[in-house]
Design a protein around this motif. Structure first.
Motif, PDB file in Angstrom:
ATOM      1  N   ARG A 167       0.823  -1.210   0.000  1.00  0.00           N
ATOM      2  CA  ARG A 167       0.000   0.000   0.000  1.00  0.00           C
ATOM      3  C   ARG A 167       0.860   1.264   0.000  1.00  0.00           C
ATOM      4  O   ARG A 167       0.506   2.263  -0.644  1.00  0.00           O
ATOM      5  N   LYS A 168       1.990   1.242   0.699  1.00  0.00           N
ATOM      6  CA  LYS A 168       2.886   2.401   0.683  1.00  0.00           C
ATOM      7  C   LYS A 168       3.467   2.623  -0.713  1.00  0.00           C
ATOM      8  O   LYS A 168       3.527   3.747  -1.209  1.00  0.00           O
ATOM      9  N   ILE A 169       3.877   1.534  -1.344  1.00  0.00           N
ATOM     10  CA  ILE A 169       4.441   1.646  -2.692  1.00  0.00           C
ATOM     11  C   ILE A 169       3.371   2.139  -3.662  1.00  0.00           C
ATOM     12  O   ILE A 169       3.630   3.014  -4.502  1.00  0.00           O
ATOM     13  N   ALA A 170       2.168   1.589  -3.547  1.00  0.00           N
ATOM     14  CA  ALA A 170       1.081   1.970  -4.449  1.00  0.00           C
ATOM     15  C   ALA A 170       0.762   3.455  -4.338  1.00  0.00           C
ATOM     16  O   ALA A 170       0.458   4.109  -5.350  1.00  0.00           O
ATOM     17  N   ALA A 171       0.837   3.996  -3.139  1.00  0.00           N
ATOM     18  CA  ALA A 171       0.576   5.424  -2.960  1.00  0.00           C
ATOM     19  C   ALA A 171       1.606   6.263  -3.699  1.00  0.00           C
ATOM     20  O   ALA A 171       1.276   7.291  -4.316  1.00  0.00           O
ATOM     21  N   HIS A 172       2.881   5.844  -3.644  1.00  0.00           N
ATOM     22  CA  HIS A 172       3.930   6.564  -4.382  1.00  0.00           C
ATOM     23  C   HIS A 172       3.691   6.479  -5.886  1.00  0.00           C
ATOM     24  O   HIS A 172       3.857   7.463  -6.615  1.00  0.00           O
ATOM     25  N   VAL A 173       3.307   5.288  -6.356  1.00  0.00           N
ATOM     26  CA  VAL A 173       3.081   5.096  -7.794  1.00  0.00           C
ATOM     27  C   VAL A 173       1.921   5.964  -8.265  1.00  0.00           C
ATOM     28  O   VAL A 173       1.994   6.599  -9.333  1.00  0.00           O
ATOM     29  N   ALA A 174       0.849   6.004  -7.490  1.00  0.00           N
ATOM     30  CA  ALA A 174      -0.341   6.756  -7.894  1.00  0.00           C
ATOM     31  C   ALA A 174      -0.020   8.235  -8.121  1.00  0.00           C
ATOM     32  O   ALA A 174      -0.624   8.888  -8.986  1.00  0.00           O
ATOM     33  N   GLU A 175       0.934   8.759  -7.372  1.00  0.00           N
ATOM     34  CA  GLU A 175       1.320  10.162  -7.542  1.00  0.00           C
ATOM     35  C   GLU A 175       2.022  10.418  -8.874  1.00  0.00           C
ATOM     36  O   GLU A 175       2.079  11.566  -9.339  1.00  0.00           O
ATOM     37  N   LEU A 176       2.549   9.365  -9.498  1.00  0.00           N
ATOM     38  CA  LEU A 176       3.262   9.512 -10.764  1.00  0.00           C
ATOM     39  C   LEU A 176       2.357   9.318 -11.976  1.00  0.00           C
ATOM     40  O   LEU A 176       2.806   9.452 -13.116  1.00  0.00           O
ATOM     41  N   VAL A 177       1.095   9.003 -11.734  1.00  0.00           N
ATOM     42  CA  VAL A 177       0.158   8.729 -12.825  1.00  0.00           C
ATOM     43  C   VAL A 177      -0.790   9.914 -12.983  1.00  0.00           C
ATOM     44  O   VAL A 177      -1.568  10.219 -12.079  1.00  0.00           O
ATOM     45  N   PRO A 178      -0.762  10.592 -14.121  1.00  0.00           N
ATOM     46  CA  PRO A 178      -1.668  11.724 -14.318  1.00  0.00           C
ATOM     47  C   PRO A 178      -3.062  11.267 -14.742  1.00  0.00           C
ATOM     48  O   PRO A 178      -3.241  10.145 -15.232  1.00  0.00           O
ATOM     49  N   ASP A 179      -4.049  12.098 -14.551  1.00  0.00           N
ATOM     50  CA  ASP A 179      -5.360  11.853 -15.138  1.00  0.00           C
ATOM     51  C   ASP A 179      -5.209  11.739 -16.657  1.00  0.00           C
ATOM     52  O   ASP A 179      -4.326  12.358 -17.256  1.00  0.00           O
ATOM     53  N   ARG A 180      -6.072  10.950 -17.271  1.00  0.00           N
ATOM     54  CA  ARG A 180      -6.100  10.704 -18.713  1.00  0.00           C
ATOM     55  C   ARG A 180      -4.944   9.816 -19.194  1.00  0.00           C
ATOM     56  O   ARG A 180      -4.784   9.628 -20.392  1.00  0.00           O
ATOM     57  N   GLY A 318       4.504   9.941 -21.513  1.00  0.00           N
ATOM     58  CA  GLY A 318       4.519   8.603 -20.919  1.00  0.00           C
ATOM     59  C   GLY A 318       5.727   8.361 -20.041  1.00  0.00           C
ATOM     60  O   GLY A 318       6.691   9.131 -20.026  1.00  0.00           O
ATOM     61  N   ARG A 319       5.674   7.248 -19.317  1.00  0.00           N
ATOM     62  CA  ARG A 319       6.789   6.872 -18.445  1.00  0.00           C
ATOM     63  C   ARG A 319       6.695   5.393 -18.090  1.00  0.00           C
ATOM     64  O   ARG A 319       5.623   4.792 -18.155  1.00  0.00           O
ATOM     65  N   SER A 320       7.821   4.845 -17.717  1.00  0.00           N
ATOM     66  CA  SER A 320       7.894   3.471 -17.225  1.00  0.00           C
ATOM     67  C   SER A 320       8.181   3.512 -15.734  1.00  0.00           C
ATOM     68  O   SER A 320       9.049   4.273 -15.276  1.00  0.00           O
ATOM     69  N   ILE A 321       7.456   2.692 -14.977  1.00  0.00           N
ATOM     70  CA  ILE A 321       7.619   2.639 -13.529  1.00  0.00           C
ATOM     71  C   ILE A 321       7.844   1.198 -13.100  1.00  0.00           C
ATOM     72  O   ILE A 321       7.046   0.314 -13.435  1.00  0.00           O
ATOM     73  N   PHE A 322       8.925   0.964 -12.372  1.00  0.00           N
ATOM     74  CA  PHE A 322       9.138  -0.327 -11.731  1.00  0.00           C
ATOM     75  C   PHE A 322       8.880  -0.164 -10.244  1.00  0.00           C
ATOM     76  O   PHE A 322       9.534   0.645  -9.568  1.00  0.00           O
ATOM     77  N   ALA A 323       7.906  -0.908  -9.733  1.00  0.00           N
ATOM     78  CA  ALA A 323       7.524  -0.844  -8.329  1.00  0.00           C
ATOM     79  C   ALA A 323       7.970  -2.137  -7.642  1.00  0.00           C
ATOM     80  O   ALA A 323       7.570  -3.230  -8.053  1.00  0.00           O
ATOM     81  N   VAL A 355      10.330   2.689  -7.829  1.00  0.00           N
ATOM     82  CA  VAL A 355       9.590   3.027  -6.611  1.00  0.00           C
ATOM     83  C   VAL A 355       9.714   1.886  -5.615  1.00  0.00           C
ATOM     84  O   VAL A 355       9.546   0.712  -5.969  1.00  0.00           O
ATOM     85  N   THR A 356      10.024   2.220  -4.364  1.00  0.00           N
ATOM     86  CA  THR A 356       9.930   1.281  -3.244  1.00  0.00           C
ATOM     87  C   THR A 356       9.064   1.939  -2.168  1.00  0.00           C
ATOM     88  O   THR A 356       8.577   3.068  -2.345  1.00  0.00           O
ATOM     89  N   GLU A 357       8.917   1.269  -1.042  1.00  0.00           N
ATOM     90  CA  GLU A 357       8.152   1.861   0.053  1.00  0.00           C
ATOM     91  C   GLU A 357       8.845   3.093   0.636  1.00  0.00           C
ATOM     92  O   GLU A 357       8.237   3.874   1.378  1.00  0.00           O
ATOM     93  N   TRP A 358      10.145   3.299   0.273  1.00  0.00           N
ATOM     94  CA  TRP A 358      10.917   4.419   0.806  1.00  0.00           C
ATOM     95  C   TRP A 358      10.922   5.631  -0.113  1.00  0.00           C
ATOM     96  O   TRP A 358      11.539   6.649   0.210  1.00  0.00           O
ATOM     97  N   GLY A 359      10.231   5.533  -1.261  1.00  0.00           N
ATOM     98  CA  GLY A 359      10.152   6.691  -2.138  1.00  0.00           C
ATOM     99  C   GLY A 359      10.239   6.320  -3.607  1.00  0.00           C
ATOM    100  O   GLY A 359      10.223   5.140  -3.979  1.00  0.00           O
ATOM    101  N   ALA A 360      10.331   7.346  -4.448  1.00  0.00           N
ATOM    102  CA  ALA A 360      10.384   7.172  -5.899  1.00  0.00           C
ATOM    103  C   ALA A 360      11.523   8.005  -6.469  1.00  0.00           C
ATOM    104  O   ALA A 360      11.717   9.156  -6.064  1.00  0.00           O
ATOM    105  N   VAL A 361      12.266   7.426  -7.421  1.00  0.00           N
ATOM    106  CA  VAL A 361      13.368   8.148  -8.059  1.00  0.00           C
ATOM    107  C   VAL A 361      13.298   7.949  -9.565  1.00  0.00           C
ATOM    108  O   VAL A 361      12.884   6.898 -10.050  1.00  0.00           O
ATOM    109  N   ASP A 362      13.717   8.981 -10.293  1.00  0.00           N
ATOM    110  CA  ASP A 362      13.762   8.929 -11.753  1.00  0.00           C
ATOM    111  C   ASP A 362      15.214   8.765 -12.174  1.00  0.00           C
ATOM    112  O   ASP A 362      16.069   9.592 -11.821  1.00  0.00           O
TER     113      ASP A 362
END
Length: 395
Positions: A167-180, A318-323, A355-362
């Motif tokens: 759930r912590k990781i998912a919250a970080h990922v959701a912030e990286l996903v824009p509407d549409r 677009g972007r690629s995310i590894f969680a 992304v991990t539970e400790w944050g997200a990096v590009d």
């Protein structure tokens, strides 16, 4: 070869096992399996090859009886379609027939149409529990050499239970996903959590490999409209339904297509804000991703992963995310100085968000030393010192 996942033709496979000694050696090519039908003891006749340790096939890899073909799924399906990958006998699970007497590929449109077109012999298991959904094309009765009718539950996808770290990781990922945005999301506990975390978004689209039950939940929440997709507008597109069917699918506008279409680079790059969200076994300090191998054997495959990563990166916005969890269940860091077995599924040149539970990096546009610094910052705190030392010693 046979159809995969929920579409494994279990009745045909059971009969093949029972009758195997009448045939001599049989080369079997495996894709995704949700069942435990194929086993080591059947190697008295079967010679197992496949795309990797997908689902239950990971057990065969650990037992040392599966030869792996490290192929991208899109290219494999193209080769099957064009006849460059020859298949002698195909087993397929189908749905139907419809009012015209034709059949549908049911749960698995990944390569079923091409198996029917290319195999010398096609034996179909028509299961009343397989859904009739719009697909690439219908399958005519005269394309089938034999038909067996069944009414048995399909083999369901395994259900993974999410935890607080998910759930912590998912919250970080959701912030990286824009509407549409248009989404590709994998299967498992963490991807399911990500889909739940996106329920507050608006006008999302879906263009993915597997359509899962949590994905139906996101569609049902109203977050997914597919209104801004230039192709399959209004429809969630994929290649395989990765669940059994205890409910009606009519309320969900779904469109299933072959993987050689859904994984095509232009189809992915042309999606608005294509976001590919996937998991991995481990990621090294330069950004290389291993999504298929552990020291005990293969637990995944290249599959459509690299297709989705590159298509998403080429998409406008677009972007690629590894969680990933920062650690395995055994306490081993998933951010590592060197990948297990040297297996690279996604090269460092394709690196983007991690992304991990400790944050997200590009990692895009970051130097090697900066990538290492960023990845160490989201590793488990107890692993950061050892990772820093390993990077220093390596350089």
């Amino acid at each position: 070869m046979w159809s995969q996942g929920n579409a494994e033709p279990l009745t045909l496979l059971e009969q093949l096992i029972d009758q195997r000694r009448a045939f001599g050696q049989i080369d079997v090519f495996l894709a995704l399996s949700f069942s435990n039908t194929m086993r080591q003891e059947y190697c008295d006749v079967f010679h197992y090859e496949g795309l990797g340790g997908l689902g239950a096939n990971s057990r065969l890899s650990r037992q040392g009886v599966l030869e792996v073909h490290p192929m991208q799924l899109g290219q494999f399906c193209n080769d099957l379609h064009d006849g460059r990958f020859p298949v002698d006998v195909a087993f397929v699970q189908l749905a139907g027939p419809d009012r015209d007497g034709n059949y549908s590929a049911g749960f698995d449109h990944t390569y079923t149409r091409d198996l029917v077109s290319r195999a010398r012999v096609v034996i179909a298991e028509v299961n009343t529990n397989a859904p009739v959904l719009p697909g690439a094309s219908t399958i005519r009765p005269d394309e089938l050499d034999a038909v067996v009718h069944t009414d048995r539950p399909v083999c369901p996808a395994p259900v993974a239970v999410s935890d607080e770290v998910d759930r912590k990781i998912a919250a970080h990922v959701a912030e990286l996903v824009p509407d549409r945005a248009t989404l590709e999301v994998g299967i498992g506990a963490l991807p399911s959590c990500v889909l739940e975390a996106l329920a507050g978004h608006r006008d999302l689209g879906i263009h993915t490999g597997m359509i899962t039950r949590p994905m139906l939940g996101l569609i049902g929440s109203g977050a997914v409209t597919n209104a801004f997709k230039p192709v399959d507008t209004g429809y969630s597109a994929g290649s395989i339904l990765a669940f059994d069917q205890p409910q009606r699918l009519d309320p969900y506008p779904l469109r299933l297509r072959p993987s050689r279409e859904t994984l095509h680079f232009t189809a992915l790059a042309g999606q608005p804000s294509m976001v590919a969200i996937n998991t991995a076994v481990e990621i090294d300090l330069s950004g290389q991703v291993n999504a298929e191998y552990v020291p005990e054997g293969y637990v995944g495959a290249v599959g459509g992963l690299l297709d989705f990563v590159r298509g998403a990166r080429a998409s406008d916005g677009g972007r690629s995310i590894f969680a990933i969890h920062s650690r395995t269940s055994r306490g081993r860091s998933r951010i590592v100085s060197a990948l297990a077995g040297g297996v690279v599924t996604v090269p460092r040149s394709d690196a983007n968000w991690v992304v991990t539970e400790w944050g997200a990096v590009d990692l895009a546009h970051a130097s090697l030393s900066e990538r290492a610094r960023r990845l160490i910052s989201i590793a488990h705190p107890d692993d950061r010192e050892a990772l820093s030392k390993a990077w220093h010693d390596r350089n």
